[in-house]
Every structure is written in structure tokens, then in C-alpha cells.
Write an enzyme that holds these catalytic residues in place. Structure first.
Site, PDB file in Angstrom:
ATOM      1  CE  LYS A  79     -77.053 -41.815 -46.909  1.00  0.00           C
ATOM      2  NZ  LYS A  79     -77.975 -40.958 -47.710  1.00  0.00           N
ATOM      3  CE  LYS A 113     -73.126 -32.859 -43.040  1.00  0.00           C
ATOM      4  NZ  LYS A 113     -74.457 -32.311 -43.383  1.00  0.00           N
ATOM      5  CE  LYS A 132     -76.912 -31.579 -49.616  1.00  0.00           C
ATOM      6  NZ  LYS A 132     -76.712 -31.844 -48.189  1.00  0.00           N
ATOM      7  CB  THR A 159     -80.753 -33.273 -38.849  1.00  0.00           C
ATOM      8  OG1 THR A 159     -80.881 -34.256 -39.879  1.00  0.00           O
ATOM      9  CG2 THR A 159     -79.563 -32.394 -39.128  1.00  0.00           C
ATOM     10  CG  ASN A 171     -85.996 -32.579 -40.944  1.00  0.00           C
ATOM     11  OD1 ASN A 171     -84.804 -32.862 -40.780  1.00  0.00           O
ATOM     12  ND2 ASN A 171     -86.969 -33.357 -40.517  1.00  0.00           N
ATOM     13  CB  SER A 229     -78.890 -41.432 -43.761  1.00  0.00           C
ATOM     14  OG  SER A 229     -79.881 -40.498 -44.114  1.00  0.00           O
TER      15      SER A 229
END
Ligand code: GLU
Length: 428
Positions: free
Chosen positions: A70, A94, A106, A190, A221, A362
Site C-alpha cells: 500500500k 506506517k 510507493k 491526513t 493536501n 485509504s
């Protein structure tokens, strides 16, 4: 001459420190210091002028012991393999620290998204999916937005995958727009999460949030919603934000002594995060150098831009008033700056705990995609708050028991969970 900042070296250094404390076996270390798989590819894109340009793309999958890989896909002109490796590694920690059943990955493309038309952007993200189609999927690897990518791009990626896959597959990507398989609350997640964890830190330190002021780096964001939530949830004041001005090709810090209004600034910010200078100035906002945010007389610093922003040199300029640093960005503090901050007794909420609200929502988005039933925004944000509060308290308890700072405590929690899953699966 100062060494060039390498985020992956920093991620490995952070890991090695805690691996020593936990006395990990050599093979386990080797497993976790490096990504499991890397994809490097070139994406051909037909540009609006008829020519074909090739873009360098990546997907780096660090670890999937706890569930599908993820993590976001970043579009940035100076992205590097080591940058993506670090970000993939931090995603593993995380998801583990938030205790959601996902691994870490990523992706990236070396490109300045502000220089592309909408059509070029669409062809580029579809091209990225075409390269990765065999290696992403709801049970394999689930991408999401990051710096330079947004909900619309996620919708195109989901569409491309669904077309190639022959069936509607919303769970292949998260961070999709609401109405296009996305979750309410994902855009804010976030930034809100940064404030939820800051609220918990304040509770622990006995600080009244409504009497505090925050200085924020970034106005993308994460920073935008952290600024809004800082006022809304804590009742505190925002003193300044900084942002990257695409037109002037430089960063500014924007401040206002009284009545700083993040919602107003948001309303005059374009899709690439550039603030309309004229409108801001006529509303009384003052423009200074991009680095000025760090030395403001604030109680809380929220670096919410890029890696390596607080270093050994500028860390010395942090005001004596600062009590908390909440890392909204991934890897904003270098290892040397970390030591300076620790020595000064500033309470630092580490990145992969502090900014885990995004991936947490998410995960909630993919759960909703799976059951094809959608929660209200309040339900989503409440679940996010619960997950982050629990994560913060677990890390705090470990760091107090083990007499380590919160970063090392967060690593201890995350590494132990990943190792447990690897053991249970018979990998080690
Ligand atoms: N790019 C975000 C991060 O760094 C979100 C990742 C996700 O939602 O998968 O945490």
C-alpha cells in the site's frame, strides 16, 4: 561540504538504530532494510503537440507480510529511486503502527505535473497502470495519491485497471473522488490525523490546545487540512503556512498575526498549491522567505511538505517557545536535526505515526469498496480518530516503558508487528 541528503539512507539509519535495540537477527535485518521488489520502467506519452515523450516511472514494494502492498504514487520533477525506496519503507511502518492489515510500497514518476495539460496527465497515469497492471490489484498492491497526484488521477487509474481487468475494480486504488468509488473524509484524512495525534500529545503534556499557535510548512493536501483542523478541532491559532509558488519558482511563508484564516487561503489556492498573492496581500497576509516558518514564535511546528526540510543548520533556529513538532510530511527531519530536537526536549510526533491518517482512511475506503456500502463522513472520521488515538497511545506507552523517544517507540511497535506476521507466515 554538507553530504547530499539521501532519504533511503536516513530510513535505513532509523531502522538500524532500533534493530540494534531489539537485537534483531542479521537475516531479519537484511529482509527489512531493503524493498522486496522494484519496478523501474519508462512510460511513453503522446503529448498534445503530437510528439511522444518518455517518462521515468517506478513502483517499489517494500514488504507485504501484513497484507497487500500500500502507498501513494508521487509525481515530482526531482524524484529519485532512493526517495521512493525510503517512502515505500516508511509505508510498511506506517500501516503497521496504525495496525491496518496492509504492507508498504510507493510509486513515482519523474515529472512536473504542473507542466502537463489534463489530457497529458490522463495519458501518463493510464500509461503507469499499463506498466504495472500485472503487479497491482486489491489483493496485491493498492496505490493512492501523494505529492503531485490527486483524486481525479486516481479515478483514471482505477478506470484503466478496470478496463484492462475486464471488470469494475474500485479496490485497486484509493484516494478516488467521492462518487467515483472514493470515501468521504479521504481528502481531509491526513491533515485531520496530524491534528488528532497532536491533540493526544497535548493531552499527555498537559497543554491546552486552544491557547496554542502553530507554524505550518507546506500548503498542499496535508497542510491545508491540518491548518483547518488546528482551528476547528483544537481551537488553536495558525500563525503561518509556507507554500511553493509555481509562477515565481520559490517558496514563501505567509503569515498574519491575528485571524489567520486557513479556509480563506484555501479558497484562493490553485490546484497545484499556489496561493493568489494579490488577494492574500489585500486581505492582510504578509509574504516572507519560504524558510521563515521554522523560526516563528509558535508552540507547535508542523512540517507538512517534503523530506529533509529540518536539518542540523536550521534546527538551531527553532524558537524556545516550541513544545511539539508534528511531522505531517514523510521524513521531514534529518537524523542530525533529530538529535538537536531531542536534546532541546521538544516532543516530536514521528512521521509514520503522525501522518498515518491518510492511509488509514485509504484502508477504510477499500473496506467500503469491498462491501459496496459507504459510510457517512462522520463515521469515517470517527473511525480514523479511534485508530490513530489507539496507535498514539500504544507508541507512547512503549516509549515510556523503554525510555526511548516517540520515533524509536513507533519503530519498535511497527517492526515487532511486521516481524510477527513474517514469523506466522513462516518467512523467517
Ligand atoms: N501518500 C500517502 C502517505 O504517504 C497516503 C498513502 C495511501 O493512502 O496509501 O501516507
Amino acid at each position: 561540504m554538507a553530504a547530499i541528503f539521501n532519504p533511503f539512507q536516513m530510513a535505513q539509519q532509523q531502522f538500524d538504530r532500533v534493530a540494534d535495540m531489539l537485537q534483531l537477527d542479521e537475516s531479519v535485518r537484511e529482509y527489512l532494510r531493503w524493498p522486496q521488489k522494484e519496478f523501474h520502467f519508462r512510460i511513453p506519452v503522446r503529448m498534445d503537440n503530437g510528439s511522444v515523450r518518455l517518462f521515468q516511472g517506478f513502483r517499489i514494494q517494500h514488504n507485504n507480510a501484513r497484507g497487500p502492498y500500500k502507498g501513494g504514487v508521487r509525481f515530482h520533477p526531482s524524484e529519485t529511486v532512493d526517495g521512493i525506496r525510503a517512502l515505500a519503507t516508511w509505508m510498511t511502518w506506517k500501516c503497521a503502527v496504525a495496525d491496518i492489515p496492509l504492507g508498504g510500497a510507493k510509486g513515482g514518476v519523474v515529472v512536473d505535473p504542473a507542466a502537463l495539460s489534463n489530457g497529458e496527465k490522463e495519458r501518463l497515469v493510464r500509461g503507469w497502470v499499463q506498466q504495472m497492471r500485472k503487479n497491482i490489484g486489491p489483493r496485491q498492491d493498492v496505490p493512492a495519491p501523494d505529492v503531485g497526484t490527486n483524486a481525479q488521477m486516481m479515478a483514471w487509474m482505477m478506470d484503466e485497471f478496470s478496463l484492462l481487468n475486464g471488470e469494475y475494480t474500485p479496490g485497486v486504488i484509493t484516494g478516488k473522488p467521492v462518487g467515483g468509488g472514493g470515501s468521504l473524509g479521504r481528502t481531509e484524512a491526513t491533515g485531520y490525523g496530524v491534528v488528532y495525534t497532536t491533540r493526544e500529545a497535548m493531552r499527555h503534556l498537559g497543554i491546552d490546545g486552544s491557547k496554542t499557535r502553530a507554524a505550518i510548512q507546506g500548503f498542499g493536501n496535508v497542510a491545508q487540512y491540518a491548518a483547518v483542523a488546528y482551528k476547528q478541532i483544537l481551537g488553536g491559532e495558525v500563525l503561518c503556512v509556507s507554500y511553493w509558488d509555481y509562477n515565481d519558482k520559490r517558496a514563501y511563508t505567509i503569515s498574519k498575526e491575528r485571524d489567520f484564516d486557513p479556509a480563506f487561503l484555501l479558497s484562493i489556492t490553485d490546484q497545484y498549491g499556489s496561493v493568489n498573492k494579490q488577494k492574500a496581500q489585500s486581505a492582510g497576509y504578509v509574504f516572507e522567505d519560504g524558510g521563515a516558518w521554522l523560526s516563528k514564535d509558535a508552540d507547535v511546528l508542523i512540517p507538512a511538505a517534503m523530506e529533509g526540510q529540518i536539518d542540523a543548520v536550521n534546527a538551531k533556529t527553532i524558537s524556545s517557545r516550541v513544545k511539539i513538532i508534528a511531522e505531517g510530511a514523510n521524513g521531514p527531519t534529518t537524523t542530525e536535526a533529530d538529535e538537536i530536537i531531542k536534546a532541546r526536549g521538544i516532543f516530536l510526533i514521528p512521521d509514520f505515526l503522525c501522518n498515518s491518517g491518510g492511509v488509514t482512511v485509504s484502508y477504510l475506503e477499500s473496506v467500503q469498496n469491498d462491501m459496496n456500502y459507504y459510510w457517512t463522513k462522520d463515521e469515517v472520521l470517527q473511525k480514523e480518530d479511534q485508530i490513530l488515538t489507539e496507535a498514539f497511545r500504544t507508541v507512547l506507552e512503549v516509549s515510556l516503558n523503554e525510555k526511548v523517544d516517540l520515533r524509536d517507540g513507533a519503530y519498535m511497535v511497527a517492526i515487532s508487528r511486521v516481524i510477527k506476521a513474517m514469523q506466522l507466515r513462516g518467512w523467517i
